[in-house]
Write a protein that holds these residues in place. Sequence first.
Motif, PDB file in Angstrom:
ATOM      1  N   PRO A 143      -1.349  22.956   0.640  1.00 15.77           N
ATOM      2  CA  PRO A 143      -2.067  21.514   0.446  1.00 15.77           C
ATOM      3  C   PRO A 143      -3.038  22.042  -0.187  1.00 15.77           C
ATOM      4  CG  PRO A 143      -2.361  22.900   2.862  1.00 15.77           C
ATOM      5  CD  PRO A 143      -1.231  23.588   1.949  1.00 15.77           C
ATOM      6  N   GLN A 144      -2.409  20.694  -0.727  1.00 14.91           N
ATOM      7  CA  GLN A 144      -3.405  20.730  -2.164  1.00 14.91           C
ATOM      8  C   GLN A 144      -5.024  19.973  -1.838  1.00 14.91           C
ATOM      9  OE1 GLN A 144      -3.564  22.224  -5.609  1.00 14.91           O
ATOM     10  NE2 GLN A 144      -1.720  23.163  -3.853  1.00 14.91           N
ATOM     11  N   ARG A 161      -2.976  18.509   3.492  1.00 17.54           N
ATOM     12  CA  ARG A 161      -3.829  19.074   4.630  1.00 17.54           C
ATOM     13  C   ARG A 161      -3.623  18.235   5.673  1.00 17.54           C
ATOM     14  NH1 ARG A 161      -6.664  22.663   1.093  1.00 17.54           N
ATOM     15  NH2 ARG A 161      -8.410  20.620   1.025  1.00 17.54           N
ATOM     16  N   TYR A 162      -3.962  17.604   6.277  1.00 20.20           N
ATOM     17  CA  TYR A 162      -3.976  16.436   7.212  1.00 20.20           C
ATOM     18  C   TYR A 162      -2.608  15.658   7.169  1.00 20.20           C
ATOM     19  CZ  TYR A 162      -4.711  12.881  10.421  1.00 20.20           C
ATOM     20  OH  TYR A 162      -4.447  12.424  12.063  1.00 20.20           O
ATOM     21  N   LEU A 163      -1.721  16.041   6.698  1.00 20.83           N
ATOM     22  CA  LEU A 163      -0.670  15.564   6.302  1.00 20.83           C
ATOM     23  C   LEU A 163       0.170  16.762   7.166  1.00 20.83           C
ATOM     24  CD1 LEU A 163       0.084  12.767   3.524  1.00 20.83           C
ATOM     25  CD2 LEU A 163       0.333  12.352   6.110  1.00 20.83           C
ATOM     26  N   ARG A 164      -0.190  17.765   6.412  1.00 21.99           N
ATOM     27  CA  ARG A 164       0.843  19.046   7.012  1.00 21.99           C
ATOM     28  C   ARG A 164       0.992  18.693   8.657  1.00 21.99           C
ATOM     29  NH1 ARG A 164       0.429  23.832   7.704  1.00 21.99           N
ATOM     30  NH2 ARG A 164       2.180  25.804   7.045  1.00 21.99           N
ATOM     31  N   LYS A 165      -0.435  19.052   9.532  1.00 25.19           N
ATOM     32  CA  LYS A 165      -0.750  18.901  10.840  1.00 25.19           C
ATOM     33  C   LYS A 165       0.176  18.256  11.381  1.00 25.19           C
ATOM     34  CE  LYS A 165      -5.708  20.918  10.498  1.00 25.19           C
ATOM     35  NZ  LYS A 165      -6.699  20.486  10.659  1.00 25.19           N
ATOM     36  N   GLN A 166       0.875  16.887  10.583  1.00 18.40           N
ATOM     37  CA  GLN A 166       1.920  15.862  11.234  1.00 18.40           C
ATOM     38  C   GLN A 166       3.109  16.085  11.202  1.00 18.40           C
ATOM     39  OE1 GLN A 166      -0.705  13.936  13.095  1.00 18.40           O
ATOM     40  NE2 GLN A 166      -2.648  14.280  11.882  1.00 18.40           N
ATOM     41  N   CYS A 167       3.207  16.999  10.829  1.00 19.54           N
ATOM     42  CA  CYS A 167       4.902  17.395  10.555  1.00 19.54           C
ATOM     43  C   CYS A 167       5.292  18.262  11.096  1.00 19.54           C
ATOM     44  CB  CYS A 167       4.774  18.390   8.938  1.00 19.54           C
ATOM     45  SG  CYS A 167       4.459  17.486   7.963  1.00 19.54           S
ATOM     46  N   ASN A 191       8.677  14.334   7.536  1.00 19.59           N
ATOM     47  CA  ASN A 191       8.704  14.933   7.437  1.00 19.59           C
ATOM     48  C   ASN A 191       8.036  14.864   9.165  1.00 19.59           C
ATOM     49  OD1 ASN A 191       8.576  17.507   9.474  1.00 19.59           O
ATOM     50  ND2 ASN A 191       7.577  18.648   6.832  1.00 19.59           N
ATOM     51  N   ILE A 192       7.409  14.154   8.659  1.00 20.56           N
ATOM     52  CA  ILE A 192       6.366  13.471  10.131  1.00 20.56           C
ATOM     53  C   ILE A 192       6.929  12.402  10.821  1.00 20.56           C
ATOM     54  CG2 ILE A 192       4.390  12.006  10.174  1.00 20.56           C
ATOM     55  CD1 ILE A 192       2.620  12.734   7.417  1.00 20.56           C
ATOM     56  N   LEU A 193       7.916  11.904  10.274  1.00 16.91           N
ATOM     57  CA  LEU A 193       8.520  10.997  11.296  1.00 16.91           C
ATOM     58  C   LEU A 193       8.980  11.604  11.975  1.00 16.91           C
ATOM     59  CD1 LEU A 193      10.496   8.620  11.689  1.00 16.91           C
ATOM     60  CD2 LEU A 193      11.423   9.368   9.828  1.00 16.91           C
ATOM     61  N   ASP A 194      10.182  12.946  11.765  1.00 19.07           N
ATOM     62  CA  ASP A 194      10.889  13.653  12.497  1.00 19.07           C
ATOM     63  C   ASP A 194      10.058  13.771  13.696  1.00 19.07           C
ATOM     64  OD1 ASP A 194      12.978  13.775  10.985  1.00 19.07           O
ATOM     65  OD2 ASP A 194      12.478  15.717   9.916  1.00 19.07           O
ATOM     66  N   THR A 240       1.438  -1.659   0.288  1.00 16.56           N
ATOM     67  CA  THR A 240       0.266   0.472   0.377  1.00 16.56           C
ATOM     68  C   THR A 240       0.869   0.828   0.241  1.00 16.56           C
ATOM     69  OG1 THR A 240      -1.102  -1.404   1.707  1.00 16.56           O
ATOM     70  CG2 THR A 240      -2.012   0.902   1.462  1.00 16.56           C
ATOM     71  N   THR A 241       0.832   2.515  -0.734  1.00 18.53           N
ATOM     72  CA  THR A 241       1.797   3.438  -1.050  1.00 18.53           C
ATOM     73  C   THR A 241       0.806   4.609  -0.476  1.00 18.53           C
ATOM     74  OG1 THR A 241       1.733   2.906  -3.200  1.00 18.53           O
ATOM     75  CG2 THR A 241       3.358   1.949  -2.420  1.00 18.53           C
ATOM     76  N   SER A 242      -0.496   4.575  -1.492  1.00 18.31           N
ATOM     77  CA  SER A 242      -1.434   5.348  -0.496  1.00 18.31           C
ATOM     78  C   SER A 242      -1.388   6.389   0.174  1.00 18.31           C
ATOM     79  CB  SER A 242      -2.994   5.424  -1.134  1.00 18.31           C
ATOM     80  OG  SER A 242      -3.697   5.194   0.283  1.00 18.31           O
ATOM     81  N   ASP A 243      -1.568   7.732  -0.102  1.00 16.16           N
ATOM     82  CA  ASP A 243      -1.474   8.452   1.155  1.00 16.16           C
ATOM     83  C   ASP A 243      -2.533   8.820   1.658  1.00 16.16           C
ATOM     84  OD1 ASP A 243       1.622  10.021   0.838  1.00 16.16           O
ATOM     85  OD2 ASP A 243       0.217  11.508  -0.389  1.00 16.16           O
ATOM     86  N   ASP A 244      -3.737   8.202   0.813  1.00 15.61           N
ATOM     87  CA  ASP A 244      -4.828   8.218   2.273  1.00 15.61           C
ATOM     88  C   ASP A 244      -4.496   7.016   2.953  1.00 15.61           C
ATOM     89  OD1 ASP A 244      -6.290  10.069   1.159  1.00 15.61           O
ATOM     90  OD2 ASP A 244      -7.518   8.706  -0.754  1.00 15.61           O
ATOM     91  N   TYR A 245      -4.240   5.951   2.206  1.00  7.17           N
ATOM     92  CA  TYR A 245      -3.363   4.940   3.766  1.00  7.17           C
ATOM     93  C   TYR A 245      -3.097   5.385   4.759  1.00  7.17           C
ATOM     94  CZ  TYR A 245      -3.106   0.650   5.124  1.00  7.17           C
ATOM     95  OH  TYR A 245      -2.915  -1.358   6.247  1.00  7.17           O
TER      96      TYR A 245
END
Lengths: 332, 700
Positions: free
Chosen positions: B504-505, B510-516, B448-451, B399-404
């Motif tokens: 964010p597009q 937008r959700y992922l950005r919040k986790q950065c 960035n999320i990992l950091d 699974t490589t999708s960002d939604d996942y």
Amino acid sequence: MKKIACIVFCLLSFWSCQNKSTESSLYNNKDQRAMYYWKTTFVLNDYERDFLRKHKINKLYVRMFDVDVDENNVPIPIATIRFIDSIPSGIEIIPVVYLTTNAVANMEHKSLYAEKIIDRVYAMFSYNNLGTIFQELQYDCDWTKTTQNDFFELCKETKTRLYKTQKLCSTIRLHQLSQKKPPVDKGVLMLYNTGGLRNYNEENSILKLNDVKNYIKSYSLPLDFAYPTFGWSVLFRNEDFKGILHTTDFDSSCYKKIDEHWYQVEKTHETLEAKLFLGDEIRTEQPDFQTIQKVKSLINTTFNTSNSTTILYHLDSVHLTKYSYENIEEIF
Amino acid sequence: MKTLRKFFSSLLLIAANYNTFACCDVDFFYYDYAPFYFRTCAIKRPVLTPIYSSNDAINTYIGSYTDSVRKQKNCESWKQQTSKSVSLQDIETILYKTPLDAFLRMLQTDNKNTFIKFLKTKGNQNYISYITILKKAELSLQLFRDPWYYPHSKDEILPFDNLLTEIRECRDAKLYERCVLQEIKMLFLQRKYNACQQVWEQEQKKITNDFLRKQCYGFYLGAKFKTNPSKEILYGYAKIGDFRSLLNCSKSLIPDNTAPFVAFELFCKENLNEDVTATVLQIVAEYAILTQTCTNLQQIASRMVSRNDCKNPAMWYYTMAMMEFYKNLKDYPYETFYGYFSLPPESFPQWKNFSKRLNRNFSKISNLLSKAEQAQGTNYIKESIQIFRYTLNINSSRTTSDDYICSVLKYFNKVDFVTYSEMQHLMLSHSVNKFYSGDTLHALLSLNILDRAYQIGTNNGTKYYEKIREDYCYNHAYQTAMFKSLEAMPIQTVIAYANSIASPQNDTERYLRKQCFITDKNFFNEYIGTRYLREHNYKKAITYLSKIPAEYQQYLNTYEYMYRDYFSYKGFRKLFENSNYKLTFAQKMYDLQQKIKTEKNPDKKGLLLLKYAVGVGNSHTHCWALTGYKMQGFSGYWYDNAEAKNILQQAVKTFTNKELAANHLYELEQLNLIRQYYNDTQIADYMRLHCDTRSDHVVK
């Protein structure tokens, strides 16, 4: 207990004074040949016993334990040596205690720790039948300007707790030659680990004449001199230092020689010491006899060595076999 | 539950001071199936010496838990034996936190401690005597437990003889069983093993309290092991649930690395459905992972799950799946997967290889995990299984999708807590997947999320979705995996990434950005500006650096080095004014560039070129804070820089006034250039008079 030790010591001191004239005529410092023993178990194989005998070694500087800090920064002894074998006859044991700078800095009451160290060394002498008393105690500490005062205070406190006939000695690293001298009776100038072990571009971190030259200067403390007769291999991964290896079998097909002192790991495999990965690089280091000789000449021209002991680091057949009998005799 | 955990933590502190001799202690305990040592993570181990994979480490780790649980049980047992009005905390204070002198003082003065109150009640004098004897024994033990202690002779034993007499005299109906235990214990500690066994054999029928009986029996087994070691003893320890002693004795009888497994299987046979087994399993699993003996544990798990009385099969299937997963990590350097600072981009190819390998073996792991998903298990193990499923899917590139990834992160927000290792496996794998599919921007986003997970992991267990203070981000930004990767990327990619973070597009982005960890536009503008300074593109540097507020530089990790004069000919001359350090430098350099272009007078142009060369050189050497974020790699003199050297040559060729040029070159310590180009000047004569070696006189 301490009183009994005191009486025994006085008797022994008296006895030793009686015999001193004969002894000193036999051995002044110049004739003393010494070695370090720096392992956690005292076991001598036939080669090592024979080595001591053939080269007339009469002193062994034995690392008794290290002092480091525990998780609460309280100084504690660690890596205490276990004596499996007996000490060969005619050999005097000089106890050495390695102190980390962190431990020294965290010794709140130096007098307390000086006492603890001395008591422990006494106990180890008694328990392991190393002799009734030690004539000299050596501290090994890589003190710098920031830890100098702590270390010096510990030395002072130790001195006051030793008997007058007992000497306190300290190792002196090359960089410490430019610092104030520690308040001890004698120093041992460590002529090894002169380069940058972790530096990938270093060619030999154990001993290089030029490294020594940069530091050597006269020193007002009487000095003995310790020369390296050991070797090791230094593991690098992507040019990053990973650690020291002691038992690598470079004859195996897992390694390929890529330069005079460099090997590359050709197959991922595990040794007793580490897991080595394809592409890892290993630098082998062992000072050759000629370099040691040159350093010794430099020392002889810089210092008055007429009354100094030459000490080899350290008693380990794996590395000593790399030097001939004549080489060792010449170093002494 | 939380109180219980808190209680355990406080007991751990006590355990550090009151640990008993390791072998032959009787231990049993309860601890939740904590994730720290399991799920998809392995603990960090030293690079060369895997001490955590040794038997000794298992012993130490399990010892601290067993000691703490035993103490808790002991307090409960005392409460039962004394009075309901006595609080557990007061018992704990007196038994484990109060030295002898303080105890005696409290008997005189303290009226608050309920346990003390009970002891002072008429008819309870014998309890006081009993506790006093034990406190005296503790005092003697302390000397021997002092790390500085070293016996003077081989016959030195604990001075317990008087205390032994006292404890025998103390036996009355209420304290009989406790006194027998203490007698056995003292004899054992004195190494009087035969006497120790005799006491048990004589008294065992009278010891009915299960808690005390198990302890007495444990010492008896230990004494027996010391005099006549046999496998029978191992069964004994398994029966009383003492894994530590079982393991210690197994080590002597089974001198290879399978001892922990033999001990563990014996232990499981007797304690299959006990909570303690889950805790022991974690430790054995860690050992199996680090020593690459996963198959041994898999075999045990398979045997346990097939037992009819197995009540938690999900845990055993999960163990089998986990061991299968860890087999795939074989042959990779440890730091590839666990060393944060050696993360991307260097480790990307290895992660890719790992992913391929995992993909090949996916079905085997997945089938085992499916069994775990369908089997009966606690909520906690079900949660662990779910996290493992996510990890497996992403690690193996299924699974490589960002939604996942979004759904995974949302799930993490719901669970009790997530370890950094879990996050690392997920986010780094996702980043690698994105990177190799050509989606560099999302690869960087994952890092960035990992950091963020890493920074929080190192910040006292803050939940990963909590907000981090901005100044903290600035200070730590330059140690992150994302930053390391940015450094390896072309500047255009960095700009594109900064833009994507800023706008964010869609909802997923937008959700992922919040986790950065880093989303601040100042960070990116400052970084891009610095990259342009590094490339000597001062015009573009000004564009970006002028977007950030002047005070921003104070947050940078390099701020303390931003005082050095970039036009200084030699040494660290200090600037009086260093506000907007980088921008001012860029502006001055750009200004110089323009003047050089327009200046017609060759000598004036030469001087401008010299100043420009010094600025370029210094920005890569002693004023490294202009172009970098760490000192490492910046050394030497300003004129060692290739670009500075070129400009210097240009300057030399531009000058027409030789004396002027030579004088300035002398200031710049460019003696070779003077000899080469201006050997007939006064300054060259001066040099000849003041040089020390012959080679300095020779024109090369």
